[in-house]
Write an enzyme that holds these catalytic residues in place. Structure first.
Site, short mmCIF file in Angstrom:
data_model
loop_
_atom_site.label_atom_id
_atom_site.label_comp_id
_atom_site.label_asym_id
_atom_site.label_seq_id
_atom_site.Cartn_x
_atom_site.Cartn_y
_atom_site.Cartn_z
N LYS A 249 -4.92 -3.27 10.84
CA LYS A 249 -5.60 -3.10 12.13
C LYS A 249 -6.14 -4.41 12.67
O LYS A 249 -6.41 -4.53 13.88
CB LYS A 249 -6.75 -2.10 11.99
CG LYS A 249 -7.88 -2.57 11.11
CD LYS A 249 -9.01 -1.56 11.01
CE LYS A 249 -10.10 -2.05 10.08
NZ LYS A 249 -10.70 -3.33 10.52
N ASP A 250 -6.33 -5.42 11.80
CA ASP A 250 -6.85 -6.70 12.26
C ASP A 250 -5.78 -7.62 12.82
O ASP A 250 -6.10 -8.63 13.44
CB ASP A 250 -7.57 -7.42 11.11
CG ASP A 250 -8.85 -6.72 10.69
OD1 ASP A 250 -9.45 -6.05 11.54
OD2 ASP A 250 -9.25 -6.84 9.52
N ARG B 86 -11.95 3.27 19.93
CA ARG B 86 -11.17 4.47 19.62
C ARG B 86 -12.08 5.59 19.12
O ARG B 86 -11.98 6.74 19.57
CB ARG B 86 -10.12 4.14 18.56
CG ARG B 86 -9.39 5.35 17.98
CD ARG B 86 -8.47 4.95 16.83
NE ARG B 86 -9.18 4.34 15.73
CZ ARG B 86 -9.84 5.01 14.79
NH1 ARG B 86 -9.88 6.34 14.84
NH2 ARG B 86 -10.45 4.39 13.81
N ARG B 87 -12.94 5.26 18.18
CA ARG B 87 -13.85 6.28 17.65
C ARG B 87 -14.86 6.73 18.69
O ARG B 87 -15.09 7.93 18.87
CB ARG B 87 -14.60 5.70 16.43
CG ARG B 87 -13.71 5.42 15.23
CD ARG B 87 -14.48 4.58 14.21
NE ARG B 87 -13.68 4.31 13.02
CZ ARG B 87 -13.92 3.30 12.19
NH1 ARG B 87 -14.91 2.47 12.44
NH2 ARG B 87 -13.17 3.12 11.12
N ARG C 153 -22.17 -4.16 14.21
CA ARG C 153 -21.30 -5.19 13.66
C ARG C 153 -21.70 -5.55 12.24
O ARG C 153 -22.76 -5.19 11.76
CB ARG C 153 -21.36 -6.44 14.55
CG ARG C 153 -20.73 -6.28 15.93
CD ARG C 153 -19.23 -6.10 15.86
NE ARG C 153 -18.62 -7.00 14.90
CZ ARG C 153 -18.40 -8.30 15.09
NH1 ARG C 153 -18.74 -8.85 16.25
NH2 ARG C 153 -17.84 -9.05 14.16
N ARG D 132 -23.53 -3.15 7.51
CA ARG D 132 -23.69 -1.97 8.35
C ARG D 132 -24.45 -0.85 7.63
O ARG D 132 -25.29 -0.18 8.21
CB ARG D 132 -22.32 -1.47 8.83
CG ARG D 132 -21.79 -2.27 10.01
CD ARG D 132 -20.51 -1.71 10.52
NE ARG D 132 -19.37 -2.44 10.00
CZ ARG D 132 -18.11 -2.18 10.32
NH1 ARG D 132 -17.83 -1.17 11.14
NH2 ARG D 132 -17.12 -2.89 9.83
N CYS E 35 -9.13 -2.00 17.18
CA CYS E 35 -10.39 -1.33 17.53
C CYS E 35 -10.77 -1.52 18.99
O CYS E 35 -11.76 -0.96 19.45
CB CYS E 35 -11.51 -1.89 16.64
SG CYS E 35 -11.38 -1.41 14.91
#
Length: 318
Positions: free
Chosen positions: A98-99, A149-150, A167, A173, A218
């Site tokens: 995803k990165d 997306r979330r 972040r 987190r 993301c």
């Protein structure tokens, strides 16, 4: 003494040295866990090689006060590692898919893709809300996520909640969630929690379509869900506006036949480098790829592009 020393030196020179493969990675604990797993697999496959892990910080690791989607920098978590590859400081790098940018820099290729762990998202609640669900959280509760997306999907399902960017790496987190009173819950990747050994923090997975590997990452509200049943591959894809008010979704399917093959899988195909899976021949892989292209085309023709264009404009404006 000197004679023995010279003999030892000559013997050492004559001994063939093991080739060292330099593996680049980010410095975060999760990145190191993932890289260690890949290196362990490579060592088992190539016992005659040595592997050196070289960790470095990336732009995305350093800028922690801005939402990922608003930084405006491509390759946030990969650029420094790409430069190391270009300068021949490392031989390969390990990333979360995803990165990666959707289009790789010239001369680069995806050499391998490991078997995917759970693609789903998990909700982790503040200790005082343990036992709750997103649906039963109090009005105006703040939920942290770094993913458009979330946020887009969950805002549509839970309009009584507020979603705010959070972040930092997983440790950071979770610390923000536990020690501050700002967030009632945060949304994280199930796979990351599992790799860190924090399965006990996965309290309530929600229905949320997941990221589709490289595409979008993301920073774009795009997601999919896949299922295989009775020789049919079902692919559901969707796009959302930033606030979740607008959405475009559809499902398509294709027939796939996966005959039993040799354990080592099919011969490598340069067109499928990195995604050649064991026991899955070329035809089903091409069928799956064509299904994705067909569904994307269908959604675009139905108006998905307009939703995404507006989402990008609004994101850049704020």
């Amino acid at each position: 003494m000197s004679g023995n020393g010279n003999a030892a030196a000559i013997a050492e020179e004559d001994t063939p040295k093991m080739r060292v493969i330099r593996v680049g990675t980010r410095k975060s604990q999760l990145a190191r866990i993932q890289t260690d797993s890949v290196v362990a697999t490579l060592k088992a496959l190539y016992p005659g090689l040595q592997f050196e892990i070289i960790a470095m910080s990336t732009t995305g690791d350093k800028i922690l006060d801005t939402a990922l989607s608003k930084i405006g920098e491509k390759s946030l978590f990969t650029k420094e590692l790409e430069h190391a590859l270009e300068r021949n400081e490392v031989d390969l790098v390990v990333h979360s898919l995803k990165d990666l940018p959707t289009v790789l820099p010239p001369g680069f290729t995806i050499g391998a893709v490991c078997k995917r762990e759970s693609p789903y998202d998990a909700v982790v609640f503040h200790p005082k809300f343990v036992g709750k669900t997103l649906e039963t959280l109090p009005e105006k509760s703040v939920v942290g996520t770094s993913s458009l997306r979330r946020a887009a999907q969950l805002q549509r399902k839970f309009p009584h909640l507020e979603f705010k960017s959070i972040r930092g790496n997983l440790n950071t987190r979770l610390r923000k969630l536990d020690e501050l009173q700002e967030f009632s819950a945060i949304i994280l990747a199930t796979a990351g929690l599992q790799r860190m050994g924090w399965q006990n923090r996965i309290l309530h997975p929600e229905e949320c379509m997941y990221a589709v590997g490289q595409e979008g990452g993301c920073s774009v509200p795009v997601a999919v869900h896949t299922a295989i049943k009775d020789g049919q591959l079902y692919l559901t894809g969707g796009v959302w506006s930033l606030n979740g008010a607008e959405t475009m979704q559809d499902t398509m399917q294709t027939t796939i036949h996966v005959p039993v093959q040799h354990e080592d899988g099919p011969e490598d195909d340069p067109q499928l480098v990195g995604i050649t899976a064991r026991n899955i021949p070329r035809q089903p892989q091409l069928a799956a790829e064509n299904l994705g292209i067909s569904l994307a085309t269908l959604l675009l023709n139905k108006g998905a592009k307009n939703i995404l264009d507006v989402a990008r404009q609004l994101n850049e404006a704020h």
